[in-house]
Design a protein around this motif. Structure first.
Motif, PDB file in Angstrom:
ATOM      1  N   SER A  49       3.367   5.963  -2.683  1.00 50.34           N
ATOM      2  CA  SER A  49       4.348   6.715  -2.962  1.00 50.34           C
ATOM      3  C   SER A  49       4.776   6.990  -4.049  1.00 50.34           C
ATOM      4  O   SER A  49       5.158   8.065  -4.403  1.00 50.34           O
ATOM      5  CB  SER A  49       5.453   5.927  -2.045  1.00 50.34           C
ATOM      6  OG  SER A  49       6.019   4.985  -2.633  1.00 50.34           O
ATOM      7  N   SER A 101       0.812  -1.213  -0.039  1.00 57.60           N
ATOM      8  CA  SER A 101       0.117  -0.034   0.038  1.00 57.60           C
ATOM      9  C   SER A 101       0.894   1.099  -0.281  1.00 57.60           C
ATOM     10  O   SER A 101       0.679   2.200  -0.562  1.00 57.60           O
ATOM     11  CB  SER A 101      -0.974  -0.057   0.960  1.00 57.60           C
ATOM     12  OG  SER A 101      -1.557   1.160   1.408  1.00 57.60           O
ATOM     13  N   VAL A 102       1.859   1.259   0.639  1.00 59.27           N
ATOM     14  CA  VAL A 102       2.718   2.472   0.865  1.00 59.27           C
ATOM     15  C   VAL A 102       3.510   2.738  -0.394  1.00 59.27           C
ATOM     16  O   VAL A 102       3.594   3.592  -0.820  1.00 59.27           O
ATOM     17  CB  VAL A 102       3.657   2.322   1.999  1.00 59.27           C
ATOM     18  CG1 VAL A 102       4.892   3.463   1.949  1.00 59.27           C
ATOM     19  CG2 VAL A 102       2.995   2.478   3.336  1.00 59.27           C
TER      20      VAL A 102
END
Length: 73
Positions: A50, A45-46
């Motif tokens: 990002s 998810s990050v």
């Protein structure tokens, strides 16, 4: 012969059913794999988020640099 074999199997099964030391190992494996799975999901998810933030920042930065360059000329 068959009844003796059956009694031996039944005795071993009762002893196996009472033994709980293996259950703790199974619980640790399940908990560890769940934690690892949650960590991988969070990392994915990050990583996905990002990338889009970096792209938006890059676009904004390029537009700002172009606007400053146009103002100076």
């Amino acid at each position: 012969m068959t009844s003796k074999l059956f009694l031996n199997i039944a005795k071993n099964f009762r002893r196996f059913r009472k033994e709980t030391s293996g259950a703790v190992s199974v619980e640790w494996v399940v908990l560890t794999s769940a934690i690892a799975g949650l960590g991988m999901a969070a990392a994915a998810s990050v990583f996905t988020g990002s990338g889009s933030v970096a792209e938006a920042s890059s676009t904004q930065l390029m537009e700002t640099v172009d606007a400053v360059a146009d103002d100076q000329s």
